[in-house]
Design an enzyme around this catalytic site. Sequence first.
Site, PDB file in Angstrom:
ATOM      1  N   HIS A   1      -7.902 -31.473  50.009  1.00 51.62           N
ATOM      2  CA  HIS A   1      -7.292 -30.679  51.089  1.00 51.62           C
ATOM      3  C   HIS A   1      -6.189 -29.758  50.616  1.00 51.62           C
ATOM      4  O   HIS A   1      -6.007 -28.675  51.161  1.00 51.62           O
ATOM      5  CB  HIS A   1      -6.871 -31.596  52.230  1.00 51.62           C
ATOM      6  CG  HIS A   1      -8.070 -32.050  52.992  1.00 51.62           C
ATOM      7  ND1 HIS A   1      -8.722 -33.213  52.690  1.00 51.62           N
ATOM      8  CD2 HIS A   1      -8.776 -31.442  53.966  1.00 51.62           C
ATOM      9  CE1 HIS A   1      -9.782 -33.312  53.469  1.00 51.62           C
ATOM     10  NE2 HIS A   1      -9.837 -32.261  54.248  1.00 51.62           N
TER      11      HIS A   1
ATOM     12  N   GLU B   1     -21.562 -33.678  58.815  1.00 47.13           N
ATOM     13  CA  GLU B   1     -20.940 -34.156  57.581  1.00 47.13           C
ATOM     14  C   GLU B   1     -21.594 -35.432  57.063  1.00 47.13           C
ATOM     15  O   GLU B   1     -21.203 -35.930  56.012  1.00 47.13           O
ATOM     16  CB  GLU B   1     -19.449 -34.454  57.833  1.00 47.13           C
ATOM     17  CG  GLU B   1     -18.639 -33.237  58.206  1.00 47.13           C
ATOM     18  CD  GLU B   1     -17.217 -33.585  58.606  1.00 47.13           C
ATOM     19  OE1 GLU B   1     -16.307 -33.214  57.873  1.00 47.13           O
ATOM     20  OE2 GLU B   1     -17.034 -34.228  59.661  1.00 47.13           O
TER      21      GLU B   1
ATOM     22  N   ASP C   1     -17.683 -32.732  52.943  1.00 45.99           N
ATOM     23  CA  ASP C   1     -18.013 -34.144  53.152  1.00 45.99           C
ATOM     24  C   ASP C   1     -19.507 -34.393  53.022  1.00 45.99           C
ATOM     25  O   ASP C   1     -19.919 -35.412  52.461  1.00 45.99           O
ATOM     26  CB  ASP C   1     -17.523 -34.607  54.534  1.00 45.99           C
ATOM     27  CG  ASP C   1     -16.069 -35.032  54.465  1.00 45.99           C
ATOM     28  OD1 ASP C   1     -15.714 -35.738  53.505  1.00 45.99           O
ATOM     29  OD2 ASP C   1     -15.286 -34.642  55.345  1.00 45.99           O
TER      30      ASP C   1
HETATM   31  C1  PEP Z   1     -15.924 -30.472  55.361  1.00 45.01           C
HETATM   32  O1  PEP Z   1     -16.045 -31.707  55.241  1.00 45.01           O
HETATM   33  O2  PEP Z   1     -16.684 -29.638  54.811  1.00 45.01           O
HETATM   34  C2  PEP Z   1     -14.832 -29.930  56.172  1.00 45.01           C
HETATM   35  C3  PEP Z   1     -14.747 -28.652  56.444  1.00 45.01           C
HETATM   36  O3  PEP Z   1     -13.888 -30.833  56.609  1.00 45.01           O
HETATM   37  P1  PEP Z   1     -12.642 -31.316  55.695  1.00 45.01           P
HETATM   38  O4  PEP Z   1     -12.693 -30.534  54.410  1.00 45.01           O
HETATM   39  O5  PEP Z   1     -11.416 -31.055  56.471  1.00 45.01           O
HETATM   40  O6  PEP Z   1     -12.946 -32.754  55.522  1.00 45.01           O
HETATM   41 MG    MG Z   2     -14.840 -33.043  56.458  1.00 42.65          MG
END
Ligand code: PEP
Ligand code: MG
Length: 531
Positions: A179, A421, A445
């Site tokens: 993140h 996801e 994910d």
């Molecule tokens: C993902 O999983 O691609 C997504 C956009 O969510 P995050 O990266 O916040 O888990």
């Molecule tokens: Mg995600």
Amino acid sequence: MILQGIGTNGLAMGEAYVVQRDMTTGHSYQKGSCEEELHSATEALQKAKEHLLKLAGENDIFSAHFEIADDPALQEVIESNIRVNDMSAPDAIEAASKVFENLFKDIDDAYLQARADDVRDVCMQIKAFIRQSSQKNPFQGISHKCILVTNELLPSDIPLLNFDNITGIITSKGNPTSHVCIIASNKGIPALVGTAHCTETIKSGDCLLLDADNGKVHINPSPDCIHDFELKAGLQKHDQAEAVKNARLTAVTIGGRVVPVLANAGSPDDIRKALESGADGIGLLRSEFLFMEQERCPDEETQVQAYTHAAKLCRQQSLTIRTLDIGGDKLLPYMPLPHEDNPFLGQRGIRLTLAHVELFKTQIRAILRASSEGNIQIMLPFISDILELEHATELIEECKKELDCRHIAYDKMIKTGIMVETPSVVLLASEFASRVDFFSIGTNDLTQYIMAADRGNNQVSKYYNSTHPALLKAMQLIASAAHQHNIPVSVCGELASDPNYTHMLLNIGIDRLSVNSSAIPLIKEKIRNYK
Ligand code: PEP
Ligand code: MG
């Protein structure tokens, strides 16, 4: 000297600022005097008891946990570990935990043996409260522009980082879809992750040339190397400036297909930057970052204000708000969660909010109320089961009724969609598509769950490949189910921000992309070149 890592996009030149961290506690713990350690332990124990008492009403397991925390014997052992054995508060709790876990494990009764896990869980929570109050900001020394070099960055570090002074990021652990990298990318800050030994090799004050495009960092380079680097950076700036000129125009392929390019955001600043960069709306507002900035869980009014502000920034353009997606690697400092051996396979995203119905409903009511001021959509994260989707949908309907009774306005036509996801949504794509208004594929994910490779673990990064044939097949299945049911499908994972794959995603049938702001101009150019 050159170190290699996995790069996101971009180039940066600057002075290194090295932060070596003790990742066993996330932040280093400084042991104090005996009295100070006793005070920390008692305060944390008290906070844990208050927290568990609040939860006790929701579930019997928490009443049992409260009793463990309230047991004078536990308190006595912790105290004696500090006074007699000269331990720090966290070590004293850890040692006390082991004593009581072993007592339970030695009992010849399966039920009582299992209580050892409860003791461990409660003690982990007490330690989490110590961590919270002892947290110092390890980045507070960053007072001038620099390239940050550190072992690992966690989502909870985001509010601690002053991104105005960080021109690049280098970490020894991590993955481009972690993140912090996502947030940095959104701000146009290049990052290099999985850079082995970077904190030992690089010293604060070293001159660094960070070439995230090629996964390299040059340490104290020669004048010739600096010259070449500056030429390359100049050319890149020129190309970017050319693309920016057209970025505010709609992207249409040569064949006449209009492809909205939305942006991912985590804060009002991100929204502003995205719209300035030509975003056609916000395709993913990660609402958990609004929660992470607060000292306590924001109430309905605070959330209404935040979402209304975001909607107003977007004017009539669409704003997709993802409901709280915590658990996994994203934690809230004021909401300690029970220990899980596999948190990414545990109670995260929608599972967690559905287990705390009021948390979910408060957020939904706030989003609904803000929807009267803009073009808002609701997006549910980490869905894996139809019953869970139906439960969430029922709660959303309940919230609408509650607002109706209070004569509070909201958009009655508000759309609800889901993040794709998990493999189960791919396999049952048609059943899900018939129940929602849109799909958004979270490749960050989806890749880790399809490839069985943790998105933050460099040791398995060769398996973590969002363009693996298995992922392409999954996206095709999703796109075709979405189109059979006449709902749009977007990609909001990091894959969508890579211009090298824009044509591939259009071939698969993806209707919209939700990307990092800094990628918008180039992605729009790519769409315009698509036949
Ligand atoms: C993902 O999983 O691609 C997504 C956009 O969510 P995050 O990266 O916040 O888990
Ligand atoms: Mg995600």
